[in-house]
Design a protein around this motif. Structure first.
Motif, PDB file in Angstrom:
ATOM      1  N   TYR A 209      34.411  14.436 100.209  1.00  0.00           N
ATOM      2  CA  TYR A 209      35.825  14.116 100.424  1.00  0.00           C
ATOM      3  C   TYR A 209      36.018  13.474 101.794  1.00  0.00           C
ATOM      4  N   ILE A 210      35.452  14.117 102.816  1.00  0.00           N
ATOM      5  CA  ILE A 210      35.667  13.657 104.185  1.00  0.00           C
ATOM      6  C   ILE A 210      35.142  12.230 104.348  1.00  0.00           C
ATOM      7  N   SER A 211      33.946  11.981 103.797  1.00  0.00           N
ATOM      8  CA  SER A 211      33.357  10.657 103.996  1.00  0.00           C
ATOM      9  C   SER A 211      34.161   9.585 103.265  1.00  0.00           C
ATOM     10  N   TRP A 212      34.612   9.894 102.050  1.00  0.00           N
ATOM     11  CA  TRP A 212      35.397   8.892 101.321  1.00  0.00           C
ATOM     12  C   TRP A 212      36.733   8.626 102.007  1.00  0.00           C
ATOM     13  N   LEU A 213      37.342   9.706 102.459  1.00  0.00           N
ATOM     14  CA  LEU A 213      38.642   9.532 103.112  1.00  0.00           C
ATOM     15  C   LEU A 213      38.478   8.722 104.394  1.00  0.00           C
ATOM     16  N   ALA A 214      37.407   9.013 105.123  1.00  0.00           N
ATOM     17  CA  ALA A 214      37.150   8.276 106.366  1.00  0.00           C
ATOM     18  C   ALA A 214      37.001   6.786 106.061  1.00  0.00           C
ATOM     19  N   ARG A 215      36.231   6.486 105.012  1.00  0.00           N
ATOM     20  CA  ARG A 215      36.055   5.075 104.670  1.00  0.00           C
ATOM     21  C   ARG A 215      37.397   4.445 104.307  1.00  0.00           C
ATOM     22  N   CYS A 216      38.216   5.172 103.523  1.00  0.00           N
ATOM     23  CA  CYS A 216      39.524   4.633 103.148  1.00  0.00           C
ATOM     24  C   CYS A 216      40.355   4.336 104.398  1.00  0.00           C
ATOM     25  N   TYR A 217      40.353   5.281 105.325  1.00  0.00           N
ATOM     26  CA  TYR A 217      41.129   5.084 106.550  1.00  0.00           C
ATOM     27  C   TYR A 217      40.688   3.807 107.262  1.00  0.00           C
TER      28      TYR A 217
END
Lengths: 315, 558
Positions: free
Chosen positions: B431-439
């Motif tokens: 979750y954290i990595s995907w959200l970071a990429r989205c940001y």
């Protein structure tokens, strides 16, 4: 030529070129977003042996390109740098990547321009993130049981029951308490019983306060039903109502002075009983137990009487 | 007028009731009376009392067994009947009755041999019919099916068989037909309601049930069904309230249907107490095993869940789905493509089946199937088709977000990820990595940086740092790229990180010169560069300070 017009003309084909599904086509017209180069081999993350999907087919951004093409692009760009900038900018706001050409025309010293080359010299990794399905775990399933298949024992008398037809074949929620019913049956039984009533116990009364309460209630009820023990007097006794009549006033007056005899009276128990019964007009003939029964019945009657509970004797 | 008088009578009935009670108590309960109000505990007590006083006759044992059976105490009934069969003059019908007890106790072999010892009867046929189903003996099943007659009990037995074999519509047809001719047989409505429940028509089920519940508000089976409908229609709380009300009315010694109630309370409390209650109910309540598996899968006890399902040969869609889910999780955890392939097969089977392709679980199966095949664009079609039902469902949003991100649609991906509420999921590195990429892709690198700052220092946080460094670099967000590379360089002084940091710092300079980054960002990168003992760093620092000097000199002139 007016540079603004040139821009306009150049814009249109680029916009269209985005629609082309062929990736190479898009790439060739879209100047050098080097940062989105697929670095298929580079994978530094080794957490827990998770293998990242490494095929470059996943279209992460529309500006993908391959290394060997890049060189050609750069030479082309230099020629068209003026026009490309803005167009490239439009493309890049779509894909969002960094485009060094955007900064080609900054007015800087040659020294700094030389430094800028370092930006493109480092090729950032395109890190493939693990894409993992979170399975949809079904909701819990409540149980409703099976339907009556009419595999059930028949009534011994052969009469039809309506179980499973007019009413579901399930016990009613109100079941007799077997122990209470058993006691009840014993109470009413005419003949003597072989076995004594089994003693019931509640294993965990704190946890089963409901059980305990209903047990107490049931037993109370049972005792209430029990007929009061009848004593058949061998002789006629005056009825309680008569005995409750007031004493003559002079008798009451003298009682006030001397008081009732108490247990300190120097006499034996039988004599004491005779005296007390005499005072209360209860005949004592032969069986003192019967007389005493009348005495206590009289006492009970006074005790339970609404009138006398509230009566405060004058002192 | 009539109504109010009736009411007056009931409200004033306390006195008369008390009197009536006394009268009733004078008269001891009779066997027939107790049986007619289905007070089997009372009936058994009475019969046992008769036995102990010697007023019993040959019939007493039969009645005792009858009452015990209908009280759900099949064990006592079995013992009674078994004792009777040992007597020479035993009534031949006893064998079928004994067979029924064995059947209810799940002793199918004994049931069969007992039934075969008795004379031919309709009960015997029904018993053998259902036994054939249990043993999966198709030919015998058909033979006994043909022997069923056009009488109530046989038809109802057939309907129950249809229900067992998930032919709910066929069962409903039988109940409808029989109800038309027998309007007083309200129990048939409950059976129909059970079928409708199984067909997911919970509101229809509720309607079918209404009359019966009104007439028999204390019925265990009907109330339980109503609670189950409420669970599906509304919530576990509504369902639990329904059951609680009934439980309070129950006599303390009531045993019938208690397993099902215990089971469902766990379900209604969304698995609360599952580990204490459900294992003991496996083999008694068919759903218990599946629910226990669901509990494990929901709580990431993948291996425990899989162990329960491993040897199950799925027959109904739900079982296929559960098995596929377990296979997926096991495959992911142990990196086994074999499990994942089988999972895909099961998902595809259910998702493309005629009965399930238009249901939500069916769509979820297609999503899972396509997702596992990495066909995100196709998966998105199915995800969109059920999005309306799951706008705040974490699992859905997680998958939706990942698929969107894979398709490069980061804004929607970010929106989906941010709707996730589960702390467990939010702390998952995935979750954290995907959200970071989205940001980063959505030009909010500072938010990605915040995600990193919240993490403890682990291998995962190191990975995230790399992601931020490289993604920011790719996106030209050089300040955050520089900060990330600087940290990486400090954690692991490898030349690659210095290259990244160097490029990013110069990138910041470029942005500042282009007016796209505030000048004070230079202070930041000067600090970063000063940390590195490299001649190149010196060079860059010099260039920067020269540029700053030059601009300061220039600016007042302008």
């Amino acid at each position: 030529m007016d540079p603004g017009k040139v821009k306009l003309l150049q814009n249109q084909p680029y916009d269209e070129s985005v629609e082309v599904s062929d990736a190479e086509e898009v790439v060739s017209t879209n100047p050098t977003p080097r940062m989105s180069k697929p670095q298929s081999g580079i994978e530094e993350e080794e957490d827990g042996g998770v293998e990242y999907p490494r095929d470059g087919s996943v279209p992460q951004a529309s500006g993908m390109m391959y290394e060997d093409e890049e060189e050609d692009e750069e030479t082309n760009e230099e020629e068209e740098s003026e026009e490309e900038q803005d167009n490239g900018g439009i493309q890049q706001t779509l894909t969002g990547g960094y485009d060094p050409n955007e900064y080609e025309n900054l007015q800087v010293s040659p020294e700094i321009r030389e430094l800028f080359k370092h930006i493109s010299r480092y090729t950032p990794q395109n890190i493939n993130l693990d894409c993992r399905l979170i399975p949809f775990v079904p909701e819990y399933i409540p149980a409703i049981g099976d339907i009556d298949a009419f595999i059930k024992v028949t009534r011994p008398d052969g009469a039809g029951d309506r179980l499973g037809l007019t009413v579901l074949d399930e016990p009613s929620t109100k079941q007799s308490d077997p122990h209470v019913l058993d006691l009840q049956l014993r109470t009413h039984a005419k003949q003597s019983l072989e076995k004594p009533a089994p003693v019931h116990n509640i294993k965990n009364p704190e946890a089963e306060s409901k059980t305990l309460d209903s047990w107490i209630e049931n037993i109370k009820e049972l005792h209430r039903q029990k007929p009061a023990t009848n004593v058949h007097y061998t002789r006629n006794m005056p009825d309680i109502e008569t005995l409750m009549q007031e004493w003559p006033s002079d008798f009451v007056e003298s009682l006030k002075e001397v008081g009732l005899p108490n247990a300190e009276l120097d006499c034996n128990l039988e004599e004491f009983v005779d005296i007390m019964c005499g005072l209360l007009d209860i005949p004592v003939r032969g069986n003192r137990i019967h007389s005493l029964h009348v005495l206590f019945s009289l006492f009970m009657e006074f005790k339970n009487s609404q009138h006398f509970t509230n009566y405060i004797p004058p002192t | 007028m009539n109504l109010s008088r009736l009411k007056a009578e009931t409200s004033g009935s306390k006195l008369t009731d008390a009197k009536g009670k006394e009268k009733a108590k004078d008269v001891l309960p009779t066997l027939e009376g107790l049986l007619s109000i289905r007070d089997y505990t009372g009936a058994i007590t009475l019969l046992k009392f008769q036995k102990s006083t010697g007023t019993a006759d040959i019939g007493t044992g039969l009645w005792l067994a009858y009452a015990a059976f209908h009280n759900g105490d099949y064990e006592t009934a079995r013992k009674e009947y078994e004792n009777m069969t040992k007597v020479e003059s035993c009534h031949p019908d006893v064998w079928s009755n004994l067979g029924c007890c064995y059947f209810m106790l799940g002793m199918y072999d004994e049931a069969k041999s007992a039934a075969e010892k008795g004379p031919r009867s309709r009960l015997q046929n029904r018993l053998l019919f259902h036994l054939a189903e249990k043993s999966g003996d198709h030919d015998t099943l058909m033979t006994h099916h043909q022997n069923l007659q056009n009488v109530l009990e046989d038809q109802l037995s057939l309907a129950a068989m249809n229900y067992l074999r998930t032919h709910y519509h066929a069962a409903i047809d039988i109940y409808k037909k029989l109800s038309q001719d027998n309007r007083d047989m309200l129990a048939l409505n409950v059976y129909s309601a059970m079928c409708y429940h199984k067909l997911d028509y919970y509101d229809v089920s509720q309607e079918m049930l209404a009359t019966y519940v009104q007439m028999h508000p204390d019925s265990i089976m009907a109330t339980n069904l109503k609670a189950c409908n409420n669970y599906r229609l509304y919530s576990g709380k509504a369902a639990e309230a329904e059951l609680k009300q009934l439980m309070d009315q129950l006599s303390s010694n009531y045993v019938f249907g208690q397993e099902i109630i215990k089971h469902n309370l766990v379900i209604f409390r969304s698995g609360d107490g599952a580990l204490q209650v459900l294992p003991g109910l496996i083999g008694i309540i068919p759903e218990a095993k599946l629910n226990l598996a669901i509990y494990h899968l929901k709580h990431s006890n993948v291996d425990e869940g899989y162990a329960l399902l491993k040897d199950m040969a799925p027959t109904i869609p739900l079982e296929y789905i559960l098995k596929a889910v377990a296979l997926t999780l096991v495959g992911q955890e142990h990196n086994s493509s074999e499990h994942l392939k089988l999972a895909q097969q099961y998902f595809q089977l259910v998702g493309s089946s005629v009965s399930e392709c238009d249901t939500i679980p069916g769509r979820q199966c297609m999503i899972s199937y396509l997702f596992l095949r990495e066909e995100y664009e196709n998966a998105m079609v199915y995800l969109n088709s059920i999005k309306g039902f799951f706008f705040n469902e974490d699992t859905f949003n997680f998958n939706f977000g990942q698929a969107k991100a894979m398709l490069g649609q980061y804004a929607e991906a970010q929106e989906a990820f941010l709707q996730i509420a589960s702390e467990t999921l939010k702390n998952n590195y995935l979750y954290i990595s995907w959200l970071a990429r989205c940001y980063i892709m959505n030009r909010k690198p500072e938010k990605a940086w915040e995600l990193y700052m919240k993490m403890e220092t682990t291998a995962e946080s190191f990975n995230l740092l790399q992601l931020i460094a490289n993604d920011c670099y790719r996106m030209g967000q050089f300040l955050h790229a520089a900060q990330a590379f600087d940290l990486l360089e400090r954690l692991d002084p490898c030349p690659e990180y210095w290259d990244g940091k160097k490029g990013a710092c110069i990138g910041v300079l470029q942005l500042v010169i282009a007016g796209q980054e505030p000048q004070h960002s230079l202070t930041e990168i000067v600090q970063l560069l000063q940390r590195t003992q490299q001649p190149q760093a010196e060079l860059i620092l010099k260039a920067i300070s020269k540029w700053v000097r030059d601009t300061r000199m220039l600016s007042p002139q302008r």
